[in-house]
Design a protein around this motif. Structure first.
Motif, PDB file in Angstrom:
ATOM      1  N   HIS A  61      -0.521   5.331  -6.821  1.00  0.00           N
ATOM      2  CA  HIS A  61      -0.210   5.797  -5.472  1.00  0.00           C
ATOM      3  C   HIS A  61      -1.492   5.828  -4.658  1.00  0.00           C
ATOM      4  O   HIS A  61      -2.524   6.333  -5.122  1.00  0.00           O
ATOM      5  CB  HIS A  61       0.398   7.203  -5.543  1.00  0.00           C
ATOM      6  CG  HIS A  61       0.570   7.841  -4.209  1.00  0.00           C
ATOM      7  ND1 HIS A  61       1.478   7.390  -3.274  1.00  0.00           N
ATOM      8  CD2 HIS A  61      -0.060   8.888  -3.630  1.00  0.00           C
ATOM      9  CE1 HIS A  61       1.401   8.145  -2.196  1.00  0.00           C
ATOM     10  NE2 HIS A  61       0.463   9.059  -2.379  1.00  0.00           N
ATOM     11  N   TYR A 107       6.502   5.971   2.893  1.00  0.00           N
ATOM     12  CA  TYR A 107       6.123   5.384   1.606  1.00  0.00           C
ATOM     13  C   TYR A 107       6.723   3.990   1.522  1.00  0.00           C
ATOM     14  O   TYR A 107       7.860   3.772   1.951  1.00  0.00           O
ATOM     15  CB  TYR A 107       6.675   6.221   0.453  1.00  0.00           C
ATOM     16  CG  TYR A 107       6.124   7.613   0.383  1.00  0.00           C
ATOM     17  CD1 TYR A 107       5.081   7.927  -0.478  1.00  0.00           C
ATOM     18  CD2 TYR A 107       6.650   8.626   1.171  1.00  0.00           C
ATOM     19  CE1 TYR A 107       4.579   9.221  -0.556  1.00  0.00           C
ATOM     20  CE2 TYR A 107       6.150   9.923   1.106  1.00  0.00           C
ATOM     21  CZ  TYR A 107       5.115  10.207   0.245  1.00  0.00           C
ATOM     22  OH  TYR A 107       4.620  11.488   0.175  1.00  0.00           O
ATOM     23  N   PRO A 109       6.308  -0.006  -1.009  1.00  0.00           N
ATOM     24  CA  PRO A 109       5.638  -0.654  -2.136  1.00  0.00           C
ATOM     25  C   PRO A 109       4.741  -1.802  -1.693  1.00  0.00           C
ATOM     26  O   PRO A 109       5.014  -2.482  -0.701  1.00  0.00           O
ATOM     27  CB  PRO A 109       6.812  -1.193  -2.955  1.00  0.00           C
ATOM     28  CG  PRO A 109       7.829  -1.539  -1.911  1.00  0.00           C
ATOM     29  CD  PRO A 109       7.674  -0.477  -0.831  1.00  0.00           C
ATOM     30  N   LEU A 115       2.750   2.439  -4.941  1.00  0.00           N
ATOM     31  CA  LEU A 115       3.421   3.144  -3.852  1.00  0.00           C
ATOM     32  C   LEU A 115       2.380   3.538  -2.807  1.00  0.00           C
ATOM     33  O   LEU A 115       1.509   4.376  -3.063  1.00  0.00           O
ATOM     34  CB  LEU A 115       4.155   4.377  -4.376  1.00  0.00           C
ATOM     35  CG  LEU A 115       5.066   5.068  -3.369  1.00  0.00           C
ATOM     36  CD1 LEU A 115       6.177   4.125  -2.892  1.00  0.00           C
ATOM     37  CD2 LEU A 115       5.671   6.319  -3.990  1.00  0.00           C
TER      38      LEU A 115
END
Length: 129
Positions: A61, A107, A109, A115
């Motif tokens: 992340h 958020y 990808p 992420l």
């Protein structure tokens, strides 16, 4: 104390695709080569150093703090690419953004399923969103 994050390595399958993706979405200059990395420089002196692993990495992340206008432009690029996006990291609120701490967040990808998060206000650890 003067300790700062200087860089982090982002593992990817194809560094040109992944580094180019984040630079394009964020409206940053093209990545630059440094040894065996493709480097994306951020405004606060931190860099994302993309390392090509050749296989799918474990998803991580990465969160980016943007101004309102930078968020608008980046979010428009997310939508123009037809990317999936969510208001939450668990990906249970598709097609929405959040408004935590009076700002906006989203958020989405990257090509390796890392992420990525865009926020316009830093998180206040003493408050609830």
């Amino acid at each position: 104390m003067s300790i700062e994050l200087n860089h982090t390595i982002v593992w990817c399958r194809d560094q040109a695709v992944s580094a180019g993706f984040v630079a394009e979405i964020l409206g940053l200059p093209a990545p630059v080569r440094f040894m065996h990395f493709l480097v994306v420089d951020l405004a606060n002196g931190v860099s994302l150093d993309y390392y090509q692993a050749g296989k799918a990495p474990s998803p991580q992340h990465y969160a980016f703090l943007l101004s309102e206008s930078e968020f608008e432009a980046s979010f428009a690029r997310i939508q123009a690419r037809g990317l999936e996006y969510w208001a939450d990291p668990a990906r249970t609120q598709p097609g929405r953004i959040n408004h935590h701490f009076g700002g906006r967040g989203v958020y989405f990808p990257d090509p390796d399923d890392h992420l990525l998060e865009l926020i316009t206000r830093p998180y206040d650890r003493n408050a609830r969103p």
